[in-house]
Structures are given as structure tokens and as C-alpha cells.
Design a protein around this motif. Structure first.
Motif, mmCIF file in Angstrom:
data_model
loop_
_atom_site.group_PDB
_atom_site.id
_atom_site.type_symbol
_atom_site.label_atom_id
_atom_site.label_comp_id
_atom_site.label_asym_id
_atom_site.label_seq_id
_atom_site.Cartn_x
_atom_site.Cartn_y
_atom_site.Cartn_z
ATOM 1 N N ALA A 98 0.361 -16.267 3.102
ATOM 2 C CA ALA A 98 1.517 -15.480 3.768
ATOM 3 C C ALA A 98 2.633 -14.820 2.760
ATOM 4 N N ALA A 99 3.255 -15.860 1.745
ATOM 5 C CA ALA A 99 4.148 -15.403 1.006
ATOM 6 C C ALA A 99 3.781 -14.477 0.057
ATOM 7 N N VAL A 100 2.429 -14.551 -0.477
ATOM 8 C CA VAL A 100 2.089 -13.710 -1.494
ATOM 9 C C VAL A 100 1.821 -12.275 -1.018
ATOM 10 N N ALA A 101 1.196 -12.212 0.321
ATOM 11 C CA ALA A 101 0.935 -10.967 0.905
ATOM 12 C C ALA A 101 2.374 -10.451 1.339
ATOM 13 N N LYS A 102 3.219 -11.140 1.597
ATOM 14 C CA LYS A 102 4.498 -10.400 1.934
ATOM 15 C C LYS A 102 5.059 -9.941 1.074
ATOM 16 N N GLU A 103 5.172 -10.512 -0.223
ATOM 17 C CA GLU A 103 5.861 -10.139 -1.567
ATOM 18 C C GLU A 103 5.205 -8.805 -1.964
ATOM 19 N N ASP B 37 1.248 5.202 -5.692
ATOM 20 C CA ASP B 37 2.079 4.087 -5.924
ATOM 21 C C ASP B 37 1.671 3.146 -4.941
ATOM 22 N N MET B 38 1.690 3.435 -3.498
ATOM 23 C CA MET B 38 1.333 2.471 -2.631
ATOM 24 C C MET B 38 -0.081 1.603 -2.753
ATOM 25 N N MET B 39 -1.038 2.489 -3.579
ATOM 26 C CA MET B 39 -2.429 1.881 -3.578
ATOM 27 C C MET B 39 -2.476 1.019 -4.706
ATOM 28 N N GLY B 40 -1.554 1.491 -5.731
ATOM 29 C CA GLY B 40 -1.457 0.433 -6.645
ATOM 30 C C GLY B 40 -0.775 -0.899 -6.424
ATOM 31 N N LYS B 41 0.063 -0.582 -5.647
ATOM 32 C CA LYS B 41 0.922 -1.961 -4.922
ATOM 33 C C LYS B 41 -0.124 -2.919 -4.323
ATOM 34 N N LEU B 42 -0.872 -2.143 -3.516
ATOM 35 C CA LEU B 42 -1.807 -3.008 -2.669
ATOM 36 C C LEU B 42 -2.786 -3.687 -3.490
ATOM 37 N N LYS B 43 -3.199 -3.037 -4.602
ATOM 38 C CA LYS B 43 -4.376 -3.501 -5.428
ATOM 39 C C LYS B 43 -3.813 -4.830 -6.166
ATOM 40 N N GLU B 44 -2.408 -4.569 -6.390
ATOM 41 C CA GLU B 44 -1.590 -5.651 -7.252
ATOM 42 C C GLU B 44 -1.421 -6.750 -6.223
ATOM 43 N N ALA B 45 -1.225 -6.601 -4.932
ATOM 44 C CA ALA B 45 -1.104 -7.695 -4.040
ATOM 45 C C ALA B 45 -2.505 -8.356 -3.655
ATOM 46 N N MET C 132 3.399 -6.506 -0.606
ATOM 47 C CA MET C 132 3.181 -5.434 0.577
ATOM 48 C C MET C 132 4.124 -4.186 0.125
ATOM 49 N N PRO C 133 3.742 -2.944 -0.115
ATOM 50 C CA PRO C 133 4.578 -1.819 -0.407
ATOM 51 C C PRO C 133 5.396 -1.502 0.956
ATOM 52 N N ASN C 134 6.328 -0.648 0.952
ATOM 53 C CA ASN C 134 7.130 -0.249 2.003
ATOM 54 C C ASN C 134 6.572 0.805 2.856
ATOM 55 N N ILE C 135 5.624 0.548 3.622
ATOM 56 C CA ILE C 135 5.152 1.568 4.381
ATOM 57 C C ILE C 135 5.698 1.627 5.885
ATOM 58 N N PRO C 136 6.127 2.883 6.423
ATOM 59 C CA PRO C 136 7.051 3.106 7.465
ATOM 60 C C PRO C 136 6.128 2.582 8.639
ATOM 61 N N GLY C 137 6.534 1.676 9.600
ATOM 62 C CA GLY C 137 5.869 1.242 10.914
ATOM 63 C C GLY C 137 4.981 -0.091 10.407
ATOM 64 N N MET C 138 4.919 -0.297 9.296
ATOM 65 C CA MET C 138 4.210 -1.516 8.776
ATOM 66 C C MET C 138 5.222 -2.674 8.705
#
Length: 107
Positions: free
Chosen positions: A90-95, A7-15, A97-103
Motif C-alpha cells: 500500500a505504501a509503494v502504491a500510494k507513493e 506522463d501519467m502512463m509513465g508514472k503508472l509503469k514506474e509504480a 500513484m499519479p495525481n488523477i482527478p477523482g482518484m
């Protein structure tokens, strides 16, 4: 856990896709800048590509003055284009980004 990772990888690719789309869109966002007296006008894209330069005939008589005008006006335009570019990306990257602990530095 594996599902979360996928799921995180999918969100990163989408971002990443959204960032690329934003970069393309920024080629169409124009930044206009002029010298204080209006004798020199420049237009750049938000990706900092020069689109046009308009020079008053009076400046053509003095090479040094023209160079000074170009440096000052282009630097102002580049600074403004950079601000727009960085804010949009920055706005697109922030939007995206998956919720990764510590990130959470991007939030």
C-alpha cells in the motif's frame, strides 16, 4: 493533454515496477511466530511462504494436539505476514500513484 496522459502512463509503469520490486523484497522479510508455550515455531516470508517449522518432540506424541498447534500458530503467522505485506504494498502504491482527478482514494 496528450503529454499529461503520457506522463501519467509513465508514472503508472514506474509504480508497477516498484510494486514488483517490493514483492521480491518481501520474500526476504521473515516473520517468526511461536505457540504460547514455545513448543511450535514457524517462520514465513512476508509473502506468506513457509520457510521453517520447528516442533518440540513432546508434540509428536499427540497427533491431534500437534494439528491444533499447527493451525493456531500458522494462522497467527499468516495474519502477521499479511499485515506486513499489505502495509508495504500500500505504501509503494500510494507513493507511485499519479495525481488523477477523482482518484484520491489512495491518498
Amino acid at each position: 493533454m496528450f503529454g499529461d496522459m503520457m506522463d501519467m502512463m509513465g508514472k503508472l509503469k514506474e509504480a508497477q515496477k516498484k510494486v514488483e520490486e517490493t514483492k521480491k523484497r518481501l520474500d526476504t522479510v521473515l516473520i517468526d511466530e511461536a505457540s504460547n508455550d514455545g513448543k511450535l515455531k514457524v517462520t514465513l516470508t512476508a509473502n506468506r511462504t513457509i520457510k521453517s517449522i520447528e516442533i518440540d518432540d513432546e508434540l509428536l506424541a499427540d497427533k491431534e494436539q500437534l494439528e491444533d498447534y499447527l493451525i493456531l500458530t500458522l494462522n497467527k503467522a499468516i495474519e502477521n505476514a499479511t499485515k506486513v505485506n499489505e502495509a508495504e504494498l500500500a505504501a509503494v502504491a500510494k507513493e507511485g500513484m499519479p495525481n488523477i482527478p477523482g482518484m484520491d482514494m489512495f491518498k
